[in-house]
Design a protein around this motif. Sequence first.
Motif, short mmCIF file in Angstrom:
data_model
loop_
_atom_site.label_atom_id
_atom_site.label_comp_id
_atom_site.label_asym_id
_atom_site.label_seq_id
_atom_site.Cartn_x
_atom_site.Cartn_y
_atom_site.Cartn_z
N ARG A 134 0.81 -1.21 0.00
CA ARG A 134 0.00 0.00 0.00
C ARG A 134 0.85 1.27 0.00
O ARG A 134 0.32 2.37 0.17
N GLY A 135 2.14 1.12 -0.19
CA GLY A 135 3.01 2.27 -0.31
C GLY A 135 3.31 2.98 1.00
O GLY A 135 3.87 4.09 0.98
N ALA A 136 2.99 2.36 2.12
CA ALA A 136 3.30 2.95 3.43
C ALA A 136 4.69 2.49 3.84
O ALA A 136 4.86 1.63 4.71
N PHE A 137 5.71 3.08 3.21
CA PHE A 137 7.06 2.55 3.34
C PHE A 137 7.70 2.82 4.70
O PHE A 137 8.54 2.05 5.16
N ALA A 138 7.34 3.92 5.35
CA ALA A 138 7.89 4.19 6.68
C ALA A 138 7.41 3.11 7.66
O ALA A 138 8.20 2.56 8.44
N ALA A 139 6.10 2.79 7.62
CA ALA A 139 5.57 1.73 8.48
C ALA A 139 6.13 0.38 8.07
O ALA A 139 6.45 -0.46 8.92
N HIS A 140 6.29 0.16 6.76
CA HIS A 140 6.86 -1.09 6.26
C HIS A 140 8.26 -1.31 6.83
O HIS A 140 8.59 -2.40 7.32
N GLU A 141 9.08 -0.26 6.80
CA GLU A 141 10.45 -0.39 7.28
C GLU A 141 10.48 -0.70 8.79
O GLU A 141 11.28 -1.52 9.25
N ARG A 142 9.60 -0.09 9.51
CA ARG A 142 9.57 -0.31 10.96
C ARG A 142 9.13 -1.75 11.28
O ARG A 142 9.70 -2.39 12.16
N PHE A 143 8.15 -2.25 10.56
CA PHE A 143 7.71 -3.64 10.77
C PHE A 143 8.82 -4.62 10.37
O PHE A 143 9.01 -5.65 11.03
N VAL A 144 9.52 -4.32 9.29
CA VAL A 144 10.63 -5.18 8.89
C VAL A 144 11.73 -5.18 9.96
O VAL A 144 12.32 -6.22 10.26
N ALA A 145 11.98 -4.02 10.55
CA ALA A 145 12.98 -3.95 11.62
C ALA A 145 12.57 -4.83 12.80
O ALA A 145 13.41 -5.52 13.39
N HIS A 146 11.29 -4.83 13.13
CA HIS A 146 10.81 -5.71 14.20
C HIS A 146 10.98 -7.18 13.82
O HIS A 146 11.38 -8.01 14.64
N SER A 147 10.67 -7.51 12.57
CA SER A 147 10.82 -8.88 12.11
C SER A 147 12.29 -9.32 12.16
O SER A 147 12.60 -10.43 12.61
N TYR A 148 13.17 -8.45 11.69
CA TYR A 148 14.60 -8.74 11.71
C TYR A 148 15.11 -8.89 13.14
O TYR A 148 15.94 -9.76 13.44
N ALA A 149 14.60 -8.08 14.05
CA ALA A 149 15.02 -8.16 15.45
C ALA A 149 14.66 -9.50 16.06
O ALA A 149 15.42 -10.07 16.85
N ILE A 150 13.49 -10.03 15.69
CA ILE A 150 13.11 -11.34 16.21
C ILE A 150 14.01 -12.42 15.62
O ILE A 150 14.41 -13.37 16.32
N ALA A 151 14.37 -12.31 14.34
CA ALA A 151 15.31 -13.26 13.76
C ALA A 151 16.65 -13.21 14.48
O ALA A 151 17.26 -14.24 14.77
N LEU A 152 17.10 -12.00 14.79
CA LEU A 152 18.37 -11.85 15.51
C LEU A 152 18.29 -12.38 16.93
O LEU A 152 19.32 -12.74 17.52
N ALA A 153 17.08 -12.42 17.49
CA ALA A 153 16.94 -12.92 18.86
C ALA A 153 17.45 -14.35 18.98
O ALA A 153 17.96 -14.74 20.03
N PHE A 154 17.34 -15.13 17.89
CA PHE A 154 17.85 -16.49 17.93
C PHE A 154 19.38 -16.50 18.01
O PHE A 154 19.97 -17.43 18.56
N VAL A 155 20.00 -15.47 17.46
CA VAL A 155 21.45 -15.32 17.62
C VAL A 155 21.78 -14.93 19.06
O VAL A 155 22.70 -15.46 19.67
N PHE A 156 21.01 -13.98 19.60
CA PHE A 156 21.25 -13.52 20.97
C PHE A 156 21.08 -14.65 21.98
O PHE A 156 21.80 -14.72 22.98
N VAL A 157 20.12 -15.55 21.72
CA VAL A 157 19.91 -16.69 22.62
C VAL A 157 21.18 -17.52 22.71
O VAL A 157 21.59 -17.94 23.80
N ARG A 158 21.79 -17.77 21.57
CA ARG A 158 23.02 -18.58 21.56
C ARG A 158 24.17 -17.84 22.25
O ARG A 158 24.95 -18.43 23.00
#
Length: 223
Positions: A134-158
């Motif tokens: 829908r072209g809401a790129f600022a919100a898109h980027e923020r949601f992607v950052a949250h998604s990436y942070a959860i992926a990185l959480a698996f690194v932090f766990v280790r």
Amino acid sequence: MTPTALPRKPFKWLLLGVLFAGGVWYLSFDLVYVVTRDRTNEPPLRNVLLVVHVLAALPLLLLPPVQFSRRIRRRWPVWHRRAGKWYLTSAIVAAMAAMVLGPTFESHGRRVPLMLFATVWLLVSVAAWWCARRGAFAAHERFVAHSYAIALAFVFVRVLGDVQGPLFAFLPDKEVRGVTREWLSFVLSQLAVEVGYGWLPALRAARRSSASGRRVVLADTDA
């Protein structure tokens, strides 16, 4: 796309470089674990889901440092869109696999956090896709950052697991230590995104507003 809350160069590239290296380090260990692990007495479906989950993590941990580059987004927008679709598809698949795997973990204390954050992972990844369409790129980027942070959480766990002895010396029970680092890795990763995209910009805006107000008061006083 609107400017991000990421640090300016060279700190931005240093941060992304460290995160990329952490992703490579995690994947190298996890892929070896999946291939060499003892599968005795485990359901075949669980083994398949573990392989799917780890393979889906490849783009999740390796693509974002490139995707967050403004220069690449401007020069190669087609690549950015295709890589973004690859990333979000992998995130949705990995999240759904984690939601199914969560209740099967031997450590009962890890089941709730894994299921909760897998659900959040799925929701923010779908939201990122929806906003981009829908072209809401600022919100898109923020949601992607949250998604990436959860992926990185698996690194932090280790990482926390390698230092949990001295770090959690005040917690003698190993089960409690494992559950604590599970929650910490996910909560701290999400908190980092909130600080970068919410708190710091709000504080900067408040500082600019305060400075502008002082200038207006001084101008009125001089007049």
